[in-house]
Design a protein around this motif. Structure first.
Motif, PDB file in Angstrom:
ATOM      1  N   SER A  48       0.832  -1.201   0.000  1.00  0.00           N
ATOM      2  CA  SER A  48       0.000   0.000   0.000  1.00  0.00           C
ATOM      3  C   SER A  48       0.873   1.259   0.000  1.00  0.00           C
ATOM      4  O   SER A  48       0.599   2.232  -0.719  1.00  0.00           O
ATOM      5  CB  SER A  48      -0.933  -0.001   1.209  1.00  0.00           C
ATOM      6  N   LEU A  49       1.928   1.229   0.790  1.00  0.00           N
ATOM      7  CA  LEU A  49       2.820   2.384   0.871  1.00  0.00           C
ATOM      8  C   LEU A  49       3.548   2.604  -0.455  1.00  0.00           C
ATOM      9  O   LEU A  49       3.692   3.744  -0.918  1.00  0.00           O
ATOM     10  CB  LEU A  49       3.820   2.178   2.003  1.00  0.00           C
ATOM     11  N   TYR A  50       4.000   1.498  -1.086  1.00  0.00           N
ATOM     12  CA  TYR A  50       4.699   1.632  -2.369  1.00  0.00           C
ATOM     13  C   TYR A  50       3.748   2.128  -3.458  1.00  0.00           C
ATOM     14  O   TYR A  50       4.173   2.879  -4.354  1.00  0.00           O
ATOM     15  CB  TYR A  50       5.334   0.301  -2.764  1.00  0.00           C
ATOM     16  N   ASP A  51       2.476   1.719  -3.378  1.00  0.00           N
ATOM     17  CA  ASP A  51       1.487   2.226  -4.334  1.00  0.00           C
ATOM     18  C   ASP A  51       1.310   3.735  -4.170  1.00  0.00           C
ATOM     19  O   ASP A  51       1.137   4.465  -5.151  1.00  0.00           O
ATOM     20  CB  ASP A  51       0.145   1.511  -4.142  1.00  0.00           C
ATOM     21  N   GLN A  52       1.348   4.188  -2.935  1.00  0.00           N
ATOM     22  CA  GLN A  52       1.254   5.635  -2.684  1.00  0.00           C
ATOM     23  C   GLN A  52       2.456   6.370  -3.280  1.00  0.00           C
ATOM     24  O   GLN A  52       2.314   7.443  -3.874  1.00  0.00           O
ATOM     25  CB  GLN A  52       1.183   5.892  -1.175  1.00  0.00           C
ATOM     26  N   LEU A  53       3.635   5.768  -3.119  1.00  0.00           N
ATOM     27  CA  LEU A  53       4.833   6.376  -3.699  1.00  0.00           C
ATOM     28  C   LEU A  53       4.727   6.459  -5.225  1.00  0.00           C
ATOM     29  O   LEU A  53       5.137   7.446  -5.833  1.00  0.00           O
ATOM     30  CB  LEU A  53       6.077   5.568  -3.309  1.00  0.00           C
ATOM     31  N   LEU A  54       4.158   5.404  -5.835  1.00  0.00           N
ATOM     32  CA  LEU A  54       4.027   5.378  -7.289  1.00  0.00           C
ATOM     33  C   LEU A  54       2.964   6.355  -7.775  1.00  0.00           C
ATOM     34  O   LEU A  54       3.041   6.853  -8.897  1.00  0.00           O
ATOM     35  CB  LEU A  54       3.703   3.955  -7.760  1.00  0.00           C
ATOM     36  N   THR A  55       1.971   6.611  -6.937  1.00  0.00           N
ATOM     37  CA  THR A  55       0.963   7.609  -7.300  1.00  0.00           C
ATOM     38  C   THR A  55       1.609   8.985  -7.384  1.00  0.00           C
ATOM     39  O   THR A  55       1.324   9.787  -8.282  1.00  0.00           O
ATOM     40  CB  THR A  55      -0.170   7.636  -6.257  1.00  0.00           C
ATOM     41  N   THR A  56       2.506   9.240  -6.436  1.00  0.00           N
ATOM     42  CA  THR A  56       3.224  10.521  -6.426  1.00  0.00           C
ATOM     43  C   THR A  56       4.282  10.580  -7.515  1.00  0.00           C
ATOM     44  O   THR A  56       4.461  11.596  -8.184  1.00  0.00           O
ATOM     45  CB  THR A  56       3.891  10.748  -5.057  1.00  0.00           C
ATOM     46  N   ASN A  57       4.987   9.447  -7.682  1.00  0.00           N
ATOM     47  CA  ASN A  57       6.074   9.381  -8.663  1.00  0.00           C
ATOM     48  C   ASN A  57       6.031   8.032  -9.377  1.00  0.00           C
ATOM     49  O   ASN A  57       6.630   7.051  -8.915  1.00  0.00           O
ATOM     50  CB  ASN A  57       7.426   9.564  -7.961  1.00  0.00           C
ATOM     51  N   PRO A  58       5.320   7.938 -10.521  1.00  0.00           N
ATOM     52  CA  PRO A  58       5.185   6.667 -11.243  1.00  0.00           C
ATOM     53  C   PRO A  58       6.519   6.070 -11.697  1.00  0.00           C
ATOM     54  O   PRO A  58       6.602   4.885 -11.999  1.00  0.00           O
ATOM     55  CB  PRO A  58       4.320   7.041 -12.457  1.00  0.00           C
ATOM     56  N   SER A  59       7.564   6.879 -11.741  1.00  0.00           N
ATOM     57  CA  SER A  59       8.873   6.397 -12.188  1.00  0.00           C
ATOM     58  C   SER A  59       9.786   6.004 -11.038  1.00  0.00           C
ATOM     59  O   SER A  59      10.998   5.888 -11.218  1.00  0.00           O
ATOM     60  CB  SER A  59       9.558   7.475 -13.033  1.00  0.00           C
ATOM     61  N   SER A  60       9.221   5.753  -9.869  1.00  0.00           N
ATOM     62  CA  SER A  60      10.030   5.350  -8.719  1.00  0.00           C
ATOM     63  C   SER A  60      10.553   3.931  -8.924  1.00  0.00           C
ATOM     64  O   SER A  60       9.818   2.951  -8.794  1.00  0.00           O
ATOM     65  CB  SER A  60       9.200   5.421  -7.433  1.00  0.00           C
ATOM     66  N   GLU A  61      11.825   3.842  -9.268  1.00  0.00           N
ATOM     67  CA  GLU A  61      12.451   2.537  -9.502  1.00  0.00           C
ATOM     68  C   GLU A  61      12.425   1.690  -8.237  1.00  0.00           C
ATOM     69  O   GLU A  61      12.149   0.484  -8.270  1.00  0.00           O
ATOM     70  CB  GLU A  61      13.892   2.753  -9.975  1.00  0.00           C
TER      71      GLU A  61
END
Length: 324
Positions: free
Chosen positions: A123-136
């Motif tokens: 869930s937390l990583y999905d939030q990070l990807l919502t903010t930054n879809p290119s988060s490797e």
């Protein structure tokens, strides 16, 4: 005590440890990206304690270095399952960064994984990807979590595909995808991945050998010719590559047998030049393996391989006589 900087990266770790400077050791590990959790915990805790006692800055430790040491120590604590220390480091970082800090949330995600709260971490990583879809980082961690859970193989593979769509230049990810394809018997998919690997590392003899073996596994005249090309390239790059040598012998033998005994596609794609090349390669491999056997001291292995060579030689005579 001496402080190591970018100009001192040529020093070896043993020499830095001998200096007995915790900050220098930790900085060396960060610069060289060495994963030595035991060393980090040993010296990281010392640095953090000394800074706490001296009240940040008095000991010559900058705020940036202090935060870097906290993060470094937190990751080492997670490696060694020291959850208490990891939590302490995370609390210290939270006091220095705002709650929405991506840096803190990445570390929080790792802490959740360590606690076994995979749903919370996802869930937390999905939030990070919502903010930054290119988060490797977030995409890699999602794949790792899904791969480690039984019954989520399809979701893991989809996560890896999404990652490769964003980061097609990641060689390690292509190797991971290729291995995943092999696990489910998808040889066409695996070949696609290994072709990408060869494109990125054309001088890697092992990759050429593995790709050649994948083509050989599919079979058929076209694939055997492709296998021959990559196996020959592997030997050209590394003349002592034994696996490529034996594989090439098997491939050219299979090709000649298929051309002689096969029908349809085998006959349609037959070219005399390819057959002559196969004959020359067979003789080359046979001679080279025979010479190696003469130098071998393991008589049991040598005898087994010699028997195999005799079978190949018999097949070679049959196929060449038939095509004449």
């Amino acid at each position: 005590m001496a402080i190591i900087d970018e100009a001192s990266v040529g020093m070896n770790l043993t020499g830095v440890i001998a200096s007995s400077d915790p900050r220098a050791i930790l900085r060396y590990l960060r610069i060289h990206k060495l994963r030595k959790p035991e060393l980090v915990l040993k010296y990281g805790v010392d640095v953090l304690n000394s800074v706490a006692q001296a009240k940040l800055g008095i000991n010559g430790v900058s705020d940036a270095e202090f935060l870097a040491v906290i993060e470094q120590t937190l990751l080492a604590a997670l490696d060694l399952s020291n959850k208490k220390l990891a939590e302490q480091c995370l609390v210290a970082l939270k006091s220095k960064y705002p709650p929405e800090s991506a840096r803190v949330r990445r570390l929080l995600g790792l802490c959740l994984e360590c606690d076994g709260d995979f749903d919370g971490a996802l869930s937390l990583y999905d939030q990070l990807l919502t903010t930054n879809p290119s988060s490797e980082f977030a995409r890699k961690r999602k794949y790792c979590i899904l791969k480690g859970q039984t019954g989520k193989e399809v979701a893991a593979r989809n996560a890896l595909i999404e990652y490769l769509e964003r980061f097609p230049g990641d060689v390690g990810a292509w190797k991971e995808m290729g291995t995943s394809c092999l696990d489910v018997g998808d040889y066409d998919g695996a070949i696609f991945c290994w072709e990408e690997l060869v494109l990125s590392q054309p001088l890697d003899s092992t990759l050429h050998c593995e790709l050649g073996e994948l083509y050989a596994t599919l079979g058929g005249v076209k694939n055997l010719l492709r296998a021959r090309k990559h196996l020959a390239q592997a030997l050209d790059l590394d003349p002592e590559h034994s696996r490529a040598l034996f594989s090439l012998l098997g491939v050219v033998s299979s090709y000649m047998e298929l051309v002689v005994t096969g029908k349809g596609e085998s006959k349609a794609h037959f070219e005399e030049h390819d057959f002559e090349v196969a004959k020359a390669l067979f003789k080359f491999c046979f001679r080279k393996i025979s010479n190696r056997l003469k130098e071998s001291k393991n008589s049991r292995t040598s005898n087994a391989i010699m028997k195999m060579l005799e079978d190949y030689e018999h097949l070679f005579k049959q196929t060449t006589d038939s095509i004449s």
